[in-house]
Design a protein around this motif. Structure first.
Motif, PDB file in Angstrom:
ATOM      1  N   GLU A 203      -2.255  12.395   1.656  1.00 31.11           N
ATOM      2  CA  GLU A 203      -2.013  12.064   3.068  1.00 31.11           C
ATOM      3  C   GLU A 203      -2.676  10.745   3.449  1.00 31.11           C
ATOM      4  O   GLU A 203      -2.069   9.878   4.061  1.00 31.11           O
ATOM      5  CB  GLU A 203      -2.612  13.169   3.924  1.00 31.11           C
ATOM      6  CG  GLU A 203      -1.660  13.794   4.898  1.00 31.11           C
ATOM      7  CD  GLU A 203      -2.357  14.927   5.625  1.00 31.11           C
ATOM      8  OE1 GLU A 203      -2.548  14.791   6.832  1.00 31.11           O
ATOM      9  OE2 GLU A 203      -2.746  15.901   4.955  1.00 31.11           O
ATOM     10  N   GLU A 204      -3.961  10.655   3.034  1.00 29.19           N
ATOM     11  CA  GLU A 204      -4.727   9.459   3.362  1.00 29.19           C
ATOM     12  C   GLU A 204      -4.079   8.212   2.750  1.00 29.19           C
ATOM     13  O   GLU A 204      -4.001   7.160   3.383  1.00 29.19           O
ATOM     14  CB  GLU A 204      -6.149   9.625   2.844  1.00 29.19           C
ATOM     15  CG  GLU A 204      -6.997   8.427   3.126  1.00 29.19           C
ATOM     16  CD  GLU A 204      -8.403   8.599   2.581  1.00 29.19           C
ATOM     17  OE1 GLU A 204      -8.735   9.705   2.125  1.00 29.19           O
ATOM     18  OE2 GLU A 204      -9.144   7.612   2.604  1.00 29.19           O
ATOM     19  N   GLU A 206      -0.911   7.817   1.985  1.00 27.80           N
ATOM     20  CA  GLU A 206       0.316   7.517   2.724  1.00 27.80           C
ATOM     21  C   GLU A 206       0.011   6.777   4.018  1.00 27.80           C
ATOM     22  O   GLU A 206       0.636   5.762   4.333  1.00 27.80           O
ATOM     23  CB  GLU A 206       1.049   8.823   3.074  1.00 27.80           C
ATOM     24  CG  GLU A 206       1.906   9.343   1.957  1.00 27.80           C
ATOM     25  CD  GLU A 206       2.711  10.558   2.396  1.00 27.80           C
ATOM     26  OE1 GLU A 206       2.966  11.395   1.541  1.00 27.80           O
ATOM     27  OE2 GLU A 206       3.065  10.654   3.601  1.00 27.80           O
ATOM     28  N   VAL A 207      -0.976   7.302   4.751  1.00 30.00           N
ATOM     29  CA  VAL A 207      -1.336   6.677   6.028  1.00 30.00           C
ATOM     30  C   VAL A 207      -1.821   5.253   5.798  1.00 30.00           C
ATOM     31  O   VAL A 207      -1.398   4.312   6.473  1.00 30.00           O
ATOM     32  CB  VAL A 207      -2.418   7.506   6.759  1.00 30.00           C
ATOM     33  CG1 VAL A 207      -2.964   6.739   7.950  1.00 30.00           C
ATOM     34  CG2 VAL A 207      -1.846   8.832   7.208  1.00 30.00           C
ATOM     35  N   ALA A 208      -2.694   5.085   4.781  1.00 35.75           N
ATOM     36  CA  ALA A 208      -3.232   3.756   4.505  1.00 35.75           C
ATOM     37  C   ALA A 208      -2.096   2.789   4.180  1.00 35.75           C
ATOM     38  O   ALA A 208      -2.089   1.643   4.632  1.00 35.75           O
ATOM     39  CB  ALA A 208      -4.227   3.828   3.351  1.00 35.75           C
ATOM     40  N   PRO A 301       5.140   6.404   1.413  1.00 34.73           N
ATOM     41  CA  PRO A 301       5.228   7.004   2.748  1.00 34.73           C
ATOM     42  C   PRO A 301       6.637   7.523   3.023  1.00 34.73           C
ATOM     43  O   PRO A 301       7.611   6.960   2.535  1.00 34.73           O
ATOM     44  CB  PRO A 301       4.884   5.845   3.679  1.00 34.73           C
ATOM     45  CG  PRO A 301       4.991   4.615   2.867  1.00 34.73           C
ATOM     46  CD  PRO A 301       4.808   4.985   1.434  1.00 34.73           C
TER      47      PRO A 301
ATOM     48  N   ILE B  51       9.861   1.083   5.388  1.00 33.29           N
ATOM     49  CA  ILE B  51       9.619   2.342   4.673  1.00 33.29           C
ATOM     50  C   ILE B  51      10.917   2.750   3.979  1.00 33.29           C
ATOM     51  O   ILE B  51      10.914   3.340   2.916  1.00 33.29           O
ATOM     52  CB  ILE B  51       9.146   3.437   5.662  1.00 33.29           C
ATOM     53  CG1 ILE B  51       7.831   3.001   6.306  1.00 33.29           C
ATOM     54  CG2 ILE B  51       8.994   4.774   4.964  1.00 33.29           C
ATOM     55  CD1 ILE B  51       7.437   3.815   7.514  1.00 33.29           C
ATOM     56  N   PHE B  85       3.176   7.842  15.327  1.00 33.13           N
ATOM     57  CA  PHE B  85       4.036   8.869  14.739  1.00 33.13           C
ATOM     58  C   PHE B  85       4.045  10.124  15.602  1.00 33.13           C
ATOM     59  O   PHE B  85       3.057  10.461  16.242  1.00 33.13           O
ATOM     60  CB  PHE B  85       3.527   9.241  13.353  1.00 33.13           C
ATOM     61  CG  PHE B  85       3.274   8.052  12.473  1.00 33.13           C
ATOM     62  CD1 PHE B  85       4.304   7.439  11.796  1.00 33.13           C
ATOM     63  CD2 PHE B  85       1.991   7.528  12.356  1.00 33.13           C
ATOM     64  CE1 PHE B  85       4.073   6.340  11.004  1.00 33.13           C
ATOM     65  CE2 PHE B  85       1.752   6.421  11.565  1.00 33.13           C
ATOM     66  CZ  PHE B  85       2.790   5.831  10.884  1.00 33.13           C
ATOM     67  N   LYS B  89      -0.191  11.776  12.062  1.00 34.87           N
ATOM     68  CA  LYS B  89      -0.716  11.339  10.772  1.00 34.87           C
ATOM     69  C   LYS B  89      -2.182  10.915  10.868  1.00 34.87           C
ATOM     70  O   LYS B  89      -2.586   9.850  10.402  1.00 34.87           O
ATOM     71  CB  LYS B  89       0.116  10.189  10.191  1.00 34.87           C
ATOM     72  CG  LYS B  89       1.533  10.598   9.807  1.00 34.87           C
ATOM     73  CD  LYS B  89       2.164   9.588   8.880  1.00 34.87           C
ATOM     74  CE  LYS B  89       3.646   9.801   8.721  1.00 34.87           C
ATOM     75  NZ  LYS B  89       3.991  11.059   8.041  1.00 34.87           N
ATOM     76  N   LEU B  91      -6.289  11.529   9.990  1.00 36.46           N
ATOM     77  CA  LEU B  91      -7.028  12.003   8.818  1.00 36.46           C
ATOM     78  C   LEU B  91      -8.153  12.926   9.284  1.00 36.46           C
ATOM     79  O   LEU B  91      -9.015  12.519  10.061  1.00 36.46           O
ATOM     80  CB  LEU B  91      -7.589  10.820   8.034  1.00 36.46           C
ATOM     81  CG  LEU B  91      -6.516   9.871   7.513  1.00 36.46           C
ATOM     82  CD1 LEU B  91      -7.141   8.656   6.856  1.00 36.46           C
ATOM     83  CD2 LEU B  91      -5.576  10.578   6.558  1.00 36.46           C
ATOM     84  N   ASP B  93     -10.488  14.285   7.518  1.00 35.87           N
ATOM     85  CA  ASP B  93     -11.718  14.278   6.726  1.00 35.87           C
ATOM     86  C   ASP B  93     -12.739  13.304   7.304  1.00 35.87           C
ATOM     87  O   ASP B  93     -13.746  13.006   6.683  1.00 35.87           O
ATOM     88  CB  ASP B  93     -11.417  13.924   5.268  1.00 35.87           C
ATOM     89  CG  ASP B  93     -10.872  12.514   5.126  1.00 35.87           C
ATOM     90  OD1 ASP B  93     -10.436  11.942   6.141  1.00 35.87           O
ATOM     91  OD2 ASP B  93     -10.875  11.980   4.002  1.00 35.87           O
ATOM     92  N   ARG B  94     -12.453  12.754   8.487  1.00 41.09           N
ATOM     93  CA  ARG B  94     -13.377  11.780   9.080  1.00 41.09           C
ATOM     94  C   ARG B  94     -13.305  11.852  10.602  1.00 41.09           C
ATOM     95  O   ARG B  94     -12.385  12.460  11.148  1.00 41.09           O
ATOM     96  CB  ARG B  94     -13.046  10.382   8.577  1.00 41.09           C
ATOM     97  CG  ARG B  94     -11.638   9.947   8.928  1.00 41.09           C
ATOM     98  CD  ARG B  94     -11.240   8.734   8.154  1.00 41.09           C
ATOM     99  NE  ARG B  94     -10.919   9.086   6.769  1.00 41.09           N
ATOM    100  CZ  ARG B  94     -10.730   8.190   5.799  1.00 41.09           C
ATOM    101  NH1 ARG B  94     -10.868   6.918   6.053  1.00 41.09           N
ATOM    102  NH2 ARG B  94     -10.409   8.589   4.591  1.00 41.09           N
ATOM    103  N   LEU B 102     -10.052   2.638  10.342  1.00 45.24           N
ATOM    104  CA  LEU B 102      -9.321   2.441   9.085  1.00 45.24           C
ATOM    105  C   LEU B 102      -8.481   1.150   9.023  1.00 45.24           C
ATOM    106  O   LEU B 102      -8.593   0.399   8.053  1.00 45.24           O
ATOM    107  CB  LEU B 102      -8.464   3.679   8.777  1.00 45.24           C
ATOM    108  CG  LEU B 102      -7.744   3.674   7.427  1.00 45.24           C
ATOM    109  CD1 LEU B 102      -8.733   3.636   6.284  1.00 45.24           C
ATOM    110  CD2 LEU B 102      -6.848   4.895   7.300  1.00 45.24           C
ATOM    111  N   ILE B 106      -9.052  -1.928   6.364  1.00 39.07           N
ATOM    112  CA  ILE B 106      -7.972  -2.391   5.489  1.00 39.07           C
ATOM    113  C   ILE B 106      -7.828  -3.905   5.565  1.00 39.07           C
ATOM    114  O   ILE B 106      -7.599  -4.570   4.560  1.00 39.07           O
ATOM    115  CB  ILE B 106      -6.659  -1.677   5.862  1.00 39.07           C
ATOM    116  CG1 ILE B 106      -6.706  -0.240   5.343  1.00 39.07           C
ATOM    117  CG2 ILE B 106      -5.450  -2.405   5.321  1.00 39.07           C
ATOM    118  CD1 ILE B 106      -5.571   0.622   5.820  1.00 39.07           C
ATOM    119  N   ARG B 150      -5.355   3.962  17.114  1.00 36.25           N
ATOM    120  CA  ARG B 150      -5.348   3.427  15.753  1.00 36.25           C
ATOM    121  C   ARG B 150      -4.257   2.364  15.599  1.00 36.25           C
ATOM    122  O   ARG B 150      -4.437   1.383  14.874  1.00 36.25           O
ATOM    123  CB  ARG B 150      -5.110   4.561  14.752  1.00 36.25           C
ATOM    124  CG  ARG B 150      -5.231   4.112  13.313  1.00 36.25           C
ATOM    125  CD  ARG B 150      -4.958   5.249  12.355  1.00 36.25           C
ATOM    126  NE  ARG B 150      -3.592   5.721  12.476  1.00 36.25           N
ATOM    127  CZ  ARG B 150      -3.130   6.825  11.906  1.00 36.25           C
ATOM    128  NH1 ARG B 150      -3.940   7.587  11.197  1.00 36.25           N
ATOM    129  NH2 ARG B 150      -1.876   7.182  12.061  1.00 36.25           N
TER     130      ARG B 150
END
Lengths: 302, 216
Positions: A203-204, A206-208, A301, B51, B85, B89, B91, B93-94, B102, B106, B150
């Protein structure tokens, strides 16, 4: 620059967090790597110790020349001169058959047996000290001396030193083979852990990708993961070796005492330990790199 | 800013999602993309973000034909786009803060500058006090606002939103549309896909309507 270091610290922290996300799994992985590497590293440590031991032993090679029983003063004298003139020989000592018999009667329990003989069965002999100590040259020298007139047998006395040397060479080859195989095992372990990591972080990733992360950015945390896991595995190896040496030294002290020696197993030096850590770090990185290259491109993605 | 020239998209299996679609969105414009579900709205947005790729025609973003962009160039296209979205989408875990951080990580932003920007974006969507929480602790509307934070933290020139109010009640929808409008006022180009009638009541916003993959 602070930005770059800040990001690297972040990567190291998150790699550690992920390695120990399930503590037992993380520790087991590190243990697998540690055990795999401790086999070849242990063999290497033993070899290093064996080498030190071999160097400590008094080991000047000697060649014993046994003369034919028909030898007389003239042949003895001519051999003595030839030995003195030989460029590869440092010195020689003559032991007459009578001296040898006397010495044997004094030294050994065979005294009675020798008493019973009606004549002296021993030959005259020279003990020759060569100038060189390489195995090949010594063998050539022995063969040369064996051809001389009046000499029945030429014997190289420090054969065992060369046997030990040959054994150490064999051990080195074994360590190399073990090292190669278990390095592959380490790469395989990392490859698999990273594959699972990629799946759980699908998931991470894909998002990145959607937010504009380059492949290099996505790859980085996995490479850090692999490298740090490898490094921790290397540390585990050093701990296993240290414990193994400590444990072995207790019974070894008793064995050494029997030989009136204070020999103990020595741990790897700083240089070797550092090399081991760097090597395991590199292997972890390599396993991660292979895994990431193979699995990352499959995540797109939706 | 965004130009479609006779774009068609057929998925493997023969389903035709877009048929010969052409339109142009000027810089700084705000546009609604409407139509029933299955009309091709999501496909159209995916083509802009590269995409998906069209079977024929060309998609130009900022005068760049995105359908022929090389794989390695895609990240740099996407950094100019803010994507919102329907399923957020996020995350889990944070923290809320790290989710918004994020995109800046990047792009390799300086951490101190990043913190300021993240807080500014969270402030804009009204989540500043929740930065330490895990997004799982947020309500649906808050998660959607986090997704918007985001998308805008990087100050992209273009914001694409796919059904941003899809699962939300009217009050939440209004809040979110206000955030979009304020972003529009500072000069961004917005394309928002929606079939939410309460949103579409907003007069003075141009609409592009799709029906079975064709423009109406």
């Amino acid at each position: 620059m602070t930005g770059k270091f800040g990001h690297q610290r972040f990567l190291i922290q998150s790699a550690l967090r992920r390695i120990f996300a399930s503590p037992l799994g993380g520790i087991l992985n590190i243990l697998v790597i540690g055990i795999a590497l401790s086999l070849p590293a242990g063999v290497y440590t033993l070899l290093k110790n064996a080498q030190t031991l071999a160097e400590q032993l008094p080991g000047k090679p000697e060649i014993s020349l046994y003369l034919t029983t028909k030898s007389n003063d003239q042949t003895i004298e001519s051999i003595r001169t030839r030995l003195a003139q030989h460029p590869e020989i440092a010195g020689s000592l003559f032991i007459s058959r009578d001296d040898a018999l006397k010495k044997m009667q004094q030294d050994s329990s065979l005294g009675d047996v020798i008493e019973a003989l009606d004549r002296n069965p021993l030959p005259d002999a020279f003990v020759v000290t060569p100038r060189v100590d390489s195995a090949a040259v010594l063998k050539k020298l022995r063969d040369e001396l064996a051809q001389w007139d009046g000499i029945a047998l030429a014997q190289l006395d420090s054969d065992w030193a060369y046997k030990l040397e040959a054994l150490i060479a064999l051990g080195r080859m074994l360590a190399l083979i073990l090292g190669t195989l278990l390095s592959l095992a380490l790469i395989a372990v990392t490859f698999n852990t990273i594959r699972l990591q990629i799946l759980t972080q699908r998931e991470e990733i894909e998002v990145a990708r959607l937010i504009g992360a380059t492949n290099a950015f996505i790859r980085q945390p996995f490479l850090f993961f692999g490298a740090i896991q490898g490094l921790l595995g290397g540390i585990a190896t050093l701990l296993i070796l240290a414990a193994g040496i400590r444990l072995s030294n207790v019974p070894l002290a008793d064995v050494a005492l029997l030989y009136a020696s204070d020999f103990r197993l020595q741990a790897l030096g700083w240089g070797d330990s550092l090399s081991l850590l760097l090597f395991s770090l590199y292997l972890g990185w390599l396993g991660a790199w292979l895994s990431v290259s193979r699995h990352l491109s499959r995540i797109r993605p939706q | 800013m965004i130009r479609f020239n006779q774009v068609s998209k057929r998925y493997p299996g023969g389903y035709e999602a877009l048929k010969n679609v052409s339109f142009n969105i000027a810089e700084g414009e705000m546009v609604f993309l409407t139509g029933h579900s299955g009309a091709g709205k999501s496909t159209l947005l995916k083509l802009i973000a590269a995409i998906e790729h069209p079977n024929s025609g060309s998609v130009l973003v900022n005068n760049q034909n995105v359908s022929v962009l090389k794989e390695a160039a895609l990240p740099y296209l996407r950094r100019n786009l803010g994507l919102v979205f329907q399923d957020h989408k996020l995350l889990f875990d944070r923290s809320v803060f790290d989710n918004v951080l994020l995109p800046l990580q990047i792009c390799g932003f300086d951490p101190r500058e990043s913190s300021k920007r993240v807080r500014a974006a969270l402030d804009k969507v009204g989540l500043l006090k929740r930065e330490k929480l895990n997004p799982i602790a947020l309500s649906g509307g808050e998660q959607q606002r986090l997704c918007i934070a985001r998308a805008i933290v990087n100050r992209p020139a273009i914001l694409l939103a796919d059904e941003p109010t899809g699962n939300l009640d009217a009050d939440y929808s209004r809040e979110i549309m206000e955030i979009f409008r304020s972003f529009h006022q500072v000069g961004a180009t917005l394309l928002i896909s929606t079939h939410d009638q309460s949103v579409l009541e907003d007069e003075g916003v141009r609409r592009i309507t799709l029906k079975s993959g064709a423009l109406v």
